[in-house]
Design a protein around this motif. Structure first.
Motif, PDB file in Angstrom:
ATOM      1  N   ALA A   1      -4.835  -5.196  -0.283  1.00  0.00           N
ATOM      2  CA  ALA A   1      -6.171  -5.506   0.234  1.00  0.00           C
ATOM      3  C   ALA A   1      -6.428  -7.011   0.202  1.00  0.00           C
ATOM      4  CB  ALA A   1      -7.228  -4.768  -0.583  1.00  0.00           C
ATOM      5  N   ALA A   2      -5.934  -7.685  -0.838  1.00  0.00           N
ATOM      6  CA  ALA A   2      -6.115  -9.138  -0.939  1.00  0.00           C
ATOM      7  C   ALA A   2      -5.425  -9.851   0.227  1.00  0.00           C
ATOM      8  CB  ALA A   2      -5.568  -9.639  -2.275  1.00  0.00           C
TER       9      ALA A   2
ATOM     10  N   SER B   1      -2.759   0.603  -9.632  1.00  0.00           N
ATOM     11  CA  SER B   1      -3.755   0.087  -8.704  1.00  0.00           C
ATOM     12  C   SER B   1      -3.466  -1.329  -8.234  1.00  0.00           C
ATOM     13  CB  SER B   1      -5.139   0.121  -9.356  1.00  0.00           C
ATOM     14  OG  SER B   1      -5.480   1.445  -9.731  1.00  0.00           O
ATOM     15  N   ALA B   2      -2.588  -2.032  -8.944  1.00  0.00           N
ATOM     16  CA  ALA B   2      -2.281  -3.411  -8.544  1.00  0.00           C
ATOM     17  C   ALA B   2      -1.706  -3.468  -7.131  1.00  0.00           C
ATOM     18  CB  ALA B   2      -1.298  -4.033  -9.534  1.00  0.00           C
ATOM     19  N   TYR B   3      -0.985  -2.435  -6.713  1.00  0.00           N
ATOM     20  CA  TYR B   3      -0.382  -2.447  -5.377  1.00  0.00           C
ATOM     21  C   TYR B   3      -1.434  -2.442  -4.264  1.00  0.00           C
ATOM     22  CZ  TYR B   3       4.220  -1.773  -7.465  1.00  0.00           C
ATOM     23  OH  TYR B   3       5.369  -1.929  -8.185  1.00  0.00           O
ATOM     24  N   PRO B   4      -2.358  -1.469  -4.240  1.00  0.00           N
ATOM     25  CA  PRO B   4      -3.363  -1.511  -3.163  1.00  0.00           C
ATOM     26  C   PRO B   4      -4.295  -2.707  -3.275  1.00  0.00           C
ATOM     27  CG  PRO B   4      -3.905   0.219  -4.737  1.00  0.00           C
ATOM     28  CD  PRO B   4      -2.524  -0.256  -5.072  1.00  0.00           C
ATOM     29  N   VAL B   5      -4.566  -3.172  -4.513  1.00  0.00           N
ATOM     30  CA  VAL B   5      -5.412  -4.356  -4.678  1.00  0.00           C
ATOM     31  C   VAL B   5      -4.729  -5.575  -4.061  1.00  0.00           C
ATOM     32  CG1 VAL B   5      -6.369  -5.969  -6.359  1.00  0.00           C
ATOM     33  CG2 VAL B   5      -6.631  -3.502  -6.710  1.00  0.00           C
ATOM     34  N   ALA B   6      -3.426  -5.723  -4.313  1.00  0.00           N
ATOM     35  CA  ALA B   6      -2.680  -6.843  -3.728  1.00  0.00           C
ATOM     36  C   ALA B   6      -2.625  -6.723  -2.205  1.00  0.00           C
ATOM     37  CB  ALA B   6      -1.271  -6.885  -4.310  1.00  0.00           C
TER      38      ALA B   6
ATOM     39  N   ILE C   1       0.841  -1.207   0.000  1.00  0.00           N
ATOM     40  CA  ILE C   1       0.000   0.000   0.000  1.00  0.00           C
ATOM     41  C   ILE C   1       0.867   1.245   0.000  1.00  0.00           C
ATOM     42  CG2 ILE C   1      -1.672   1.303   1.373  1.00  0.00           C
ATOM     43  CD1 ILE C   1      -2.787  -1.471   2.266  1.00  0.00           C
TER      44      ILE C   1
END
Length: 401
Positions: A296-297, A289-294, A275
Motif C-alpha cells: 500500500a505504501a 501485515s508488513a507485506y500489504p502495508v508495504a 500483496i
C-alpha cells in the motif's frame, strides 16, 4: 465492413483471453493456497500410504478432502487431471490480440517518436514489430537463464527472486524507451505472461510427465522435477497481480504518459508481488501485515508521483486568459475527429476508440478533464499522426470552461 469485422474479432479474442486468464489464474491461486494450507494427516493409515498433507474444505454445500502424496501413490488413475490448456489459451489469445491491435498498426501503437534514443524514435513499422517480438523472446531467455544459473537445484531461490525483480525493473525501463507508453506497459506485462506460460510449457508440464511416467513404471521420480515445477509455479503466482494491472493499464493515460512511467510500473509490480506474498503466507497460517502495508505504501508513492502538477489552466486563469469551448472544439475537430467520431474516417476504426467521440461541443465538454490530460501529456493524437502543434496543445491545456 472490414473495420467492423476487425473490431468484432477484437471483441471475441478479448473475451476468450479474459475467460482463459480468469480460469488459469484462478486455478493457479487455488493450488498455491491448497499447497500452503495442507496439514499433516492425523490418520496413521494415511501417513503409511505416503500422504504428506491434507486439507478439509466445504464449498457449495459439499465437503472436500484434498490429499498430497510425498511419495508415489499406490496407483495413478487414467483420468489424471492436468492443468495447462488454460495457460496456453491465455497466451495464444493474448498474442493474437497483440498482433491484431498493435502489430497491425505499429506506427500508430508501437513506435515511440518521443524516445530519448534517436534510433528507437526513428523505427519503421516492420522494424518496431521485429523489436517487439525480440523483446518478448529475450525476456523469456534472460529469465530462464537466471533460473537455471542462479538456482539450478532450487537452493538459492531467494537470490533468484531478487535477480528476477531487478530484471523486471530493467524490462520496465527499456520498454518505455523502446515503445510508446501504452505499448510499453502492455509489453512489460507480456514479458511476464510469456515467462508464466513458458514455465508451464517447458518446465512444469514436462517435469510432471516425467514424474508420472516414472511412477507408472515403478521407478522413483527425480525429486528435482517436483522442486523445479514448484519453483516456477511460485514465480507464476507472484507475477499474477502485476500482470493483471499491466494488461488493464491502457485505460489509464496518467500511467503510461508520465515522464517516469517505468518507475510507476516498477512500483506497481513490486506492490502487487508484496500483496500476493501476504496471501501466500496467510494460507500457510501466518499473518504478516508488513507485506500489504508495504504494498500500500508503494501504491501511495505512485499516487504522489503521478499526481498532476499545477500549470496550464491555472497559469491561464492567473493571466486572465482562457480559450473558449468553440476554439478548443475547432482544434479537436481538425486533429482528433478522424478517429474519435461516431463515424470515424480513419481506416481501421468502425467506432470511436474507447467510446470517446467529439462530434459535438457537448461531447467535448463532458470529456474536458480527460481530453486535457491526454493531449497535454503528448499521448494523443497517437504518434501525433494529425500533426497537432505545441500551440494547439497549450490551448487545450489552458481550457478551463
Amino acid at each position: 465492413m472490414e473495420a467492423y469485422l476487425h473490431e468484432f474479432t477484437n471483441m471475441l479474442l478479448r473475451w476468450l483471453h479474459v475467460i482463459a486468464a480468469i480460469a488459469w489464474i484462478g486455478e493457479s491461486i487455488y493450488f498455491v493456497m491448497l499447497d500452503n494450507s495442507l496439514r499433516t494427516p492425523k490418520d496413521e493409515s494415511a501417513r503409511r500410504r505416503g500422504v504428506a498433507g491434507e486439507m478439509w474444505a466445504v464449498h457449495g454445500g459439499g465437503f472436500y478432502h484434498n490429499q498430497k502424496y510425498a511419495t508415489s501413490p499406490e496407483g495413478l488413475p487414467d483420468d489424471l487431471h492436468w492443468s495447462y490448456w488454460k495457460a496456453y489459451t491465455t497466451w495464444l489469445s493474448g498474442f493474437a490480440l497483440f498482433v491484431l491491435l498493435y502489430m497491425a498498426n505499429p506506427a500508430f501503437y508501437l513506435v515511440n517518436p518521443d524516445s530519448a534514443w534517436a534510433w528507437a524514435a526513428g523505427l519503421s513499422g516492420w522494424q518496431v514489430n521485429l523489436l517487439a517480438l525480440a523483446f518478448l523472446l529475450l525476456g523469456w531467455v534472460v529469465y530462464n537463464e537466471l533460473c537455471k544459473r542462479l538456482s539450478p537445484n532450487m537452493e538459492r531461490d531467494g537470490l533468484l527472486s531478487l535477480a528476477v525483480a531487478v530484471m523486471i525493473v530493467i524490462v520496465a525501463y527499456l520498454s518505455t524507451q523502446l515503445f510508446s507508453g501504452r505499448a510499453a506497459f502492455l509489453l512489460t506485462g507480456a514479458v511476464m505472461a510469456t515467462a508464466m506460460s513458458a514455465n508451464v510449457f517447458f518446465w512444469i508440464i514436462p517435469g510432471q510427465r516425467r514424474m508420472v511416467k516414472a511412477m507408472r513404471a515403478g521407478e522413483t521420480p527425480d525429486p528435482l522435477d517436483g522442486k523445479r515445477g514448484k519453483q516456477r509455479s511460485v514465480h507464476n503466482t507472484y507475477f499474477t497481480l502485476p500482470v493483471v494491472l499491466l494488461m488493464i493499464s491502457n485505460h489509464y493515460a496518467f500511467l503510461y504518459t508520465h515522464e517516469h512511467a517505468w518507475l510507476l510500473m516498477a512500483l506497481f509490480i513490486i506492490a502487487g508481488a508484496l500483496i500476493r506474498q501476504f496471501f501466500v503466507v496467510m494460507h500457510a497460517g501466518k499473518i504478516q501485515s508488513a507485506y500489504p502495508v508495504a504494498g500500500a505504501a508503494l501504491i501511495l508513492v505512485s499516487l504522489w508521483l503521478a499526481m498532476p502538477q499545477g500549470g496550464g489552466s491555472d497559469t491561464a486563469r492567473a493571466a486572465g486568459y482562457g480559450p473558449s469551448l468553440e476554439e478548443v472544439h475547432a482544434i479537436v475537430t481538425e486533429r482528433c475527429v478522424t478517429c474519435h467520431s461516431q463515424s470515424p474516417s480513419q481506416p481501421g476504426f468502425a467506432s470511436p476508440p474507447a467510446g470517446v467521440a467529439y462530434d459535438t461541443q457537448a461531447q467535448l465538454q463532458q470529456l474536458m478533464a480527460r481530453t486535457k490530460q491526454v493531449v497535454a501529456s503528448g499521448y494523443m493524437p497517437l504518434g501525433n499522426m494529425t500533426q497537432m502543434t505545441e500551440a494547439e496543445r497549450a490551448t487545450i491545456a489552458a481550457w478551463s470552461q
